[in-house]
Design an enzyme around this catalytic site. Sequence first.
Site, PDB file in Angstrom:
ATOM      1  N   CYS A   2       0.741  -1.073  -0.229  1.00  0.00           N
ATOM      2  CA  CYS A   2      -0.261  -0.154   0.163  1.00  0.00           C
ATOM      3  C   CYS A   2       0.598   0.881   0.049  1.00  0.00           C
ATOM      4  CB  CYS A   2      -0.964   0.157   1.564  1.00  0.00           C
ATOM      5  SG  CYS A   2      -1.503  -1.163   1.158  1.00  0.00           S
ATOM      6  N   ARG A  27       1.439   1.597  -6.290  1.00  0.00           N
ATOM      7  CA  ARG A  27       1.791   0.688  -4.938  1.00  0.00           C
ATOM      8  C   ARG A  27       0.458  -0.054  -4.732  1.00  0.00           C
ATOM      9  NH1 ARG A  27       6.987   1.675  -2.134  1.00  0.00           N
ATOM     10  NH2 ARG A  27       5.491   0.769  -0.051  1.00  0.00           N
ATOM     11  N   TRP A  75      -3.422  -2.521  -1.241  1.00  0.00           N
ATOM     12  CA  TRP A  75      -3.851  -3.190  -2.611  1.00  0.00           C
ATOM     13  C   TRP A  75      -3.707  -4.134  -1.517  1.00  0.00           C
ATOM     14  CZ3 TRP A  75      -1.356  -7.997  -2.293  1.00  0.00           C
ATOM     15  CH2 TRP A  75      -1.432  -9.327  -3.646  1.00  0.00           C
ATOM     16  N   ASN A  99       0.789   0.314   6.061  1.00  0.00           N
ATOM     17  CA  ASN A  99       1.423  -0.214   4.783  1.00  0.00           C
ATOM     18  C   ASN A  99       1.719  -1.782   5.509  1.00  0.00           C
ATOM     19  OD1 ASN A  99       2.207  -1.325   2.983  1.00  0.00           O
ATOM     20  ND2 ASN A  99       3.993  -0.211   2.561  1.00  0.00           N
ATOM     21  N   GLY A 100       1.802  -3.108   5.066  1.00  0.00           N
ATOM     22  CA  GLY A 100       1.825  -4.419   6.417  1.00  0.00           C
ATOM     23  C   GLY A 100       1.493  -5.451   6.372  1.00  0.00           C
ATOM     24  N   GLU A 477      10.565 -14.924 -18.804  1.00  0.00           N
ATOM     25  CA  GLU A 477       9.720 -13.213 -18.847  1.00  0.00           C
ATOM     26  C   GLU A 477       9.397 -13.186 -19.841  1.00  0.00           C
ATOM     27  OE1 GLU A 477      10.430 -11.394 -16.653  1.00  0.00           O
ATOM     28  OE2 GLU A 477       9.911  -9.886 -17.538  1.00  0.00           O
ATOM     29  N   LYS A 481       5.286 -11.687 -18.353  1.00  0.00           N
ATOM     30  CA  LYS A 481       4.812 -10.415 -19.432  1.00  0.00           C
ATOM     31  C   LYS A 481       3.395  -9.997 -19.880  1.00  0.00           C
ATOM     32  CE  LYS A 481       6.634  -7.626 -18.339  1.00  0.00           C
ATOM     33  NZ  LYS A 481       7.671  -7.915 -16.973  1.00  0.00           N
ATOM     34  N   GLU A 484       0.766 -10.429 -17.667  1.00  0.00           N
ATOM     35  CA  GLU A 484       0.523  -9.704 -16.625  1.00  0.00           C
ATOM     36  C   GLU A 484      -0.858  -9.152 -16.752  1.00  0.00           C
ATOM     37  OE1 GLU A 484       4.921  -8.770 -15.751  1.00  0.00           O
ATOM     38  OE2 GLU A 484       3.796  -8.176 -13.814  1.00  0.00           O
ATOM     39  N   HIS A 500       9.221 -33.863 -22.716  1.00  0.00           N
ATOM     40  CA  HIS A 500       9.160 -34.595 -21.379  1.00  0.00           C
ATOM     41  C   HIS A 500       7.479 -34.437 -20.849  1.00  0.00           C
ATOM     42  CE1 HIS A 500      13.208 -36.066 -21.899  1.00  0.00           C
ATOM     43  NE2 HIS A 500      13.586 -34.684 -22.099  1.00  0.00           N
ATOM     44  N   LYS A 596       2.896  -2.612  -7.513  1.00  0.00           N
ATOM     45  CA  LYS A 596       4.436  -2.530  -8.035  1.00  0.00           C
ATOM     46  C   LYS A 596       5.742  -3.358  -7.690  1.00  0.00           C
ATOM     47  CE  LYS A 596       7.138  -1.045 -11.466  1.00  0.00           C
ATOM     48  NZ  LYS A 596       7.567  -1.763 -12.736  1.00  0.00           N
TER      49      LYS A 596
HETATM   50  C1  AGP Z   1       7.271  -7.892 -12.865  1.00  0.00           C
HETATM   51  O1  AGP Z   1       6.523  -7.210 -14.382  1.00  0.00           O
HETATM   52  C2  AGP Z   1       6.252  -7.990 -11.893  1.00  0.00           C
HETATM   53  N1  AGP Z   1       5.854  -6.667 -11.985  1.00  0.00           N
HETATM   54  C3  AGP Z   1       6.806  -8.165 -10.400  1.00  0.00           C
HETATM   55  O2  AGP Z   1       7.168  -9.962 -10.967  1.00  0.00           O
HETATM   56  C4  AGP Z   1       8.198  -7.937 -10.076  1.00  0.00           C
HETATM   57  O3  AGP Z   1       9.099  -8.534 -11.074  1.00  0.00           O
HETATM   58  C5  AGP Z   1       8.411  -9.046  -8.115  1.00  0.00           C
HETATM   59  O4  AGP Z   1       7.679  -8.158  -7.837  1.00  0.00           O
HETATM   60  C6  AGP Z   1       9.747  -8.652  -8.236  1.00  0.00           C
HETATM   61  O5  AGP Z   1       9.916  -6.879  -7.658  1.00  0.00           O
HETATM   62  P1  AGP Z   1      11.028  -6.184  -7.757  1.00  0.00           P
HETATM   63  O6  AGP Z   1      11.988  -6.690  -8.671  1.00  0.00           O
HETATM   64  O7  AGP Z   1      10.484  -4.681  -6.846  1.00  0.00           O
HETATM   65  O8  AGP Z   1      11.452  -7.113  -6.520  1.00  0.00           O
END
Ligand code: AGP
Length: 601
Positions: A2, A27, A75, A99-100, A477, A481, A484, A500, A596
């Site tokens: 958050c 966030r 969040w 936040n936490g 990756e 992407k 996401e 396999h 994020k």
């Molecule tokens: C990346 O596209 C994602 N949003 C997510 O996997 C991110 O890489 C992951 O949460 C790690 O975040 P950080 O690099 O800030 O530690």
Amino acid sequence: MCGIVGYVGAKEKKEILLDGLKELEYRGYDSAGIAVIEGNNLNSFKAVGKLENLVQKAKDFKADSFGVSIGHTRWATHGKPNELNAHPHLGKNSYVVHNGIIENYQELKKELIAKGVNFLSQTDTEVIVHLFEQNALDKEPFDAFKSTIDRLDGAYATLLITQGAPDTLFFAKNGSPMLIGFDGEDIYFASSDTAIIGKAKEVYYLEDGEYGYAKDGKVELFDANGKKSFTTKPLSSDKVSAQKDGYRFFMEKEIYEQTTVIADTMMGRVLESEIVLDELDSDFFDGINAIKICACGTSYHSALAASYLFERLAKVRCDVEIASEFRYKKPLLSDDTLFVTISQSGETADTLEALKMAKRAGLKSLSICNVDNSSIVRESDVALLTRAGIEKGVASTKAFATQTMLLWILALYVAQERQSISKDLIANEIDAMRHSPKVLKVTDELHAKMHRLSKRYLHGHGFFFIGRDIFFPLALEGALKLKEISYLHAEGYPAGEMKHGPIALADSNLFTVALMPKSLLYDKIKSNVEELSARDATILAISPLAFDLADDFVQTKYASHPMLEFFEMMVVTQLLALEISVRLGNDVDMPRNLAKSVTVE
Ligand code: AGP
């Protein structure tokens, strides 16, 4: 996960809070709220969904006399994203944002309910304000706040205001990020400095276990040993609020920025004929016989790619761990291992805790991070910054590119220091590095091609992204992407593993994105793709070499070095995900269910 903001002073508070929350919305954006106390006036506004909804709700509100104020963008961790669970949470005459995760909130909630306290929300946070008001029945406000914090287990960055002390803002930090900003008599609080850039002139980054209060233009700071002094530092960066500069999305802009930020990341480090890392003492790697890298998500993927480079170039054993797994596996660690963490935000809870575990075990630590002064940077023995600039798109792109570049630089630095490969090979690597910005430049022709292609990939029963060696992490990756931002299912897989089991899925509805570099194991990947094509899988081949079994084909240009092919194919997969997401009408920058910075486990 958050974002929190706070302000104590006589300036108009609503705009200060909303401006700050706008910078923190990445966030988490399930709900948002603000609360203001000015003398006898208590006001609070909360709204579900994007911050704009809160702006509308509070549009007629003004708060321009002296007072205290707090704000929050959420969040959801406990309780659905609805207005009742939105922060700030209200007691009788006090408000709190947090936040936490309060790990013992159930126990505290039960205790409070037994005392007749009514809870409105399902959140863990609400226990803070009710516990405070219970303590305040027979204690002065600050003593009541201290007693409250002493009862909390878990991670928190929390701000509390109360009519019992209308000129005072109470704060506490443990495990979640928070900083204090100063500008004359005005005092600001925020989860990260982007929220107060352009407002505060000086900042102090709170450490775990610190708490206190802001009053009369001053902050009194305490920790377990009592009152403590602190020194602020200038908030150096100008207000770089990443605007979209004409791009449709931050993510699109950040894909286009990769060519420049990769050059920035190399600056002063990749010289004509040598690698220089001023951040490292010359004996930093003395006694290091292995490297363990720990990260999450996209950062885990750059770590995996780097593991091939550390072994191939530096001849140092390197293994990679997912932070949330590492934390609970009771790992065997030896002190000749360098513990490397990778994080764009520098606040990822699992990665931060993994780092603390390694430090407790006596390992030397190095972090690769994009946010200076973040928790992971401050916790590490040494930090190498990726200089990617603010990355606002939740789906990471330029951070991934600069992490991979910096890890390549680090692997070559070790190779150079240990003379583990010849000077000619080092020169060859440096030459490839210096070509990287050109390779990452997005051409109109490529972008137009990916836009056209994307229309064919909006359905089907899923995607495989396949590759070998460093192209396997790139396949992971590329799949992440796409998942996401398009919400379509995709899986990254080692190409050699398809036979396999997964090849059972092959049919015309299965889309396979095949990364087929010319400079590394081309014949191997080609035969893997032929096996899929023979079973009618739909193939999107990305390669410098024409491949006539492909249903779609993206011809890449750079085939002189695996890392140049890696970066070029990375851009192709990023644009593919972007264009599919746009066609599906998704929110590219703030995809559903994501945030994020994942600062809770
Ligand atoms: C990346 O596209 C994602 N949003 C997510 O996997 C991110 O890489 C992951 O949460 C790690 O975040 P950080 O690099 O800030 O530690």
